[in-house]
Design an enzyme around this catalytic site. Structure first.
Site, short mmCIF file in Angstrom:
data_model
loop_
_atom_site.label_atom_id
_atom_site.label_comp_id
_atom_site.label_asym_id
_atom_site.label_seq_id
_atom_site.Cartn_x
_atom_site.Cartn_y
_atom_site.Cartn_z
N THR A 141 19.25 2.26 -23.90
CA THR A 141 20.72 2.25 -23.82
C THR A 141 21.18 0.79 -23.98
O THR A 141 21.37 0.34 -25.10
CB THR A 141 21.22 2.86 -22.50
OG1 THR A 141 20.55 2.23 -21.39
CG2 THR A 141 20.96 4.36 -22.46
N THR A 142 21.34 0.06 -22.88
CA THR A 142 21.72 -1.35 -23.00
C THR A 142 20.51 -2.27 -23.04
O THR A 142 20.67 -3.50 -22.99
CB THR A 142 22.65 -1.77 -21.84
OG1 THR A 142 22.00 -1.51 -20.60
CG2 THR A 142 23.97 -1.03 -21.90
N GLY A 166 19.58 -1.94 -15.97
CA GLY A 166 20.55 -2.00 -14.88
C GLY A 166 20.56 -0.68 -14.13
O GLY A 166 19.92 0.28 -14.54
N THR A 174 11.73 5.11 -11.20
CA THR A 174 12.89 4.37 -11.66
C THR A 174 13.28 4.76 -13.05
O THR A 174 12.46 5.23 -13.83
CB THR A 174 12.63 2.86 -11.63
OG1 THR A 174 13.83 2.18 -11.92
CG2 THR A 174 11.57 2.45 -12.62
N ASN A 375 28.55 -5.11 -17.43
CA ASN A 375 28.95 -3.97 -16.64
C ASN A 375 30.46 -3.83 -16.49
O ASN A 375 30.96 -2.72 -16.28
CB ASN A 375 28.25 -4.03 -15.27
CG ASN A 375 26.80 -3.65 -15.39
OD1 ASN A 375 26.46 -2.50 -15.55
ND2 ASN A 375 25.91 -4.65 -15.37
N THR A 380 34.06 0.55 -22.02
CA THR A 380 35.24 0.22 -22.81
C THR A 380 34.91 -0.68 -23.97
O THR A 380 35.76 -0.96 -24.81
CB THR A 380 36.30 -0.48 -21.93
OG1 THR A 380 35.70 -1.63 -21.31
CG2 THR A 380 36.82 0.46 -20.88
#
Length: 380
Positions: A141-142, A166, A174, A375, A380
């Site tokens: 993802t990130t 994160g 995890t 974050n 957005t």
């Protein structure tokens, strides 16, 4: 290093969010033993509840959707997760219950099923031999880079992939992490080994104290390479898992430094872990490491927060940065040497409690303005 035998895989873009890969499926050509652990979050997503319910020690593989967590999406989200697993199962000729499903990304958004359905229908079958580098990239993802490891154990190979940067402070394992091996290991032995490994690796990791709603960790052993020595297998799996943990910590959102907190002299391992987590989770400790500030008072403060551990006595505690002792006393140049250690990419904070034989090491990263920016702008 060769990949484990008998695993087939497919990655694709299903249009979940953008044009990057967002889907991966890995299937063993033969039945495998399976062990897994999942988030303890009360907001666990449908992927977790489906996988947890079907886990019985055997299976064939895993389906992963990235960039959408499908969490807090109600009965529609439940149905969509079940449909995705069923469609992949039908495509690969296995029972739906033989596939785990995992999902990661933004919470509270429905899957775009109008794009997913035709994408799954177009998947090629049979899948080609597993390209685990492609799988690791598809589940990101990130993450700034794919996280993968391969190790040998006798005649067998273990390949592991993970995603996560994160929302990492696990109560089980995890984020998302999967291991695939052609070692022959019984289901009870695999479960016991995996839980011990998870406790010392993924359960020892924290980026930001936040537990994900989607955490899933699993291992698949199809036995095609024959039996292995269980002690050697556990050691190899531990090495693989710890490698992924360190990759994750180094890639923490905005991170520049891997932090390793080694606590010794504790009453037991549980106390050592508790103290270590308190230190690595402290924003003041994290920012001091980021600024290479040898402010050992922040480490002392973090130890002191363990207020229920009445056997911790500041007169017996020792604190070091790397191999440089800074409390209770240090050489005249101790702070200069400590600062030099803090300027490195890997920082070790060592605390001895002076109580007993307990020890535990935890892993994390520094806290930077990059974490805040990532974050603050996430959806957005």
């Amino acid at each position: 290093m060769t990949a484990p035998q008998g695993f087939l895989a497919c990655t694709a873009n299903l249009g979940i969010k953008d044009g990057t890969p967002d889907f991966a499926a890995v299937v063993s050509s033969v039945p495998a033993t399976v062990a897994a652990v999942f988030t303890r979050s009360r907001f666990a997503g449908p992927s977790v509840t489906l996988s947890r319910a079907s886990l019985d020690g055997t299976g064939r593989g895993v389906v992963v959707v990235s960039k959408n967590a499908n969490v807090a999406t109600g009965s529609t989200g439940d149905a969509n997760a079940a449909e995705i697993r069923a469609l992949v199962a039908a495509r690969t000729g296995v029972a739906p219950a033989d596939l785990l499903i995992a999902s990661t990304g933004v919470i509270g958004r429905q899957y775009p099923m109008e794009r997913i359905r035709p994408g799954l229908a177009a998947l090629p079958w049979p899948f080609p031999a597993a390209d685990f580098d492609a799988v690791a990239a598809a589940i990101m993802t990130t993450d700034t880079h794919a996280k993968i490891v391969r190790v040998r154990c006798g005649d067998a190979t273990i390949a592991g992939v993970a995603k996560g940067v994160g929302m990492i402070e696990p109560n089980m394992a995890t984020l998302l992490t999967f291991f695939f091996t052609d070692a022959e290991v019984s289901a009870p032995a695999l479960d016991a080994v995996f839980r011990r490994v998870v406790d010392r690796t993924f359960n020892a990791l924290s980026i930001d104290t936040d537990t994900s709603t989607s955490d899933t960790a699993a291992v698949f052993a199809n036995g095609l390479a024959g039996p292995v020595d269980l002690v050697e297998f556990e050691e190899a799996l531990y090495d693989a898992a710890l490698t992924l943990v360190k990759q994750i910590a180094r890639d923490g959102e905005g991170a520049t430094t891997l932090i390793e907190v080694r606590v010794t002299g504790a009453r037991d391992a549980e106390q050592a872990k508790r103290v270590g987590k308190t230190i690595v989770n402290s924003p003041l400790v994290k920012t001091a490491v980021h600024g290479a500030d040898p402010n050992w008072g922040r480490v002392a403060m973090a130890v002191g927060k363990c207020e229920d551990d009445l056997d911790i006595d500041q007169e017996r505690v020792r604190i070091a940065f790397g191999d440089v002792e800074v409390y209770p006393s240090g050489a005249p140049d101790a702070l200069d040497r400590a600062q030099e250690h803090l300027r490195g990419d890997d920082v070790v904070l060592a605390v001895d409690l002076g109580i007993g034989p307990g020890a535990f090491t935890v892993y994390g990263c520094d806290l930077t303005d990059g974490y805040i920016r990532i974050n603050a702008d996430y959806t957005t």
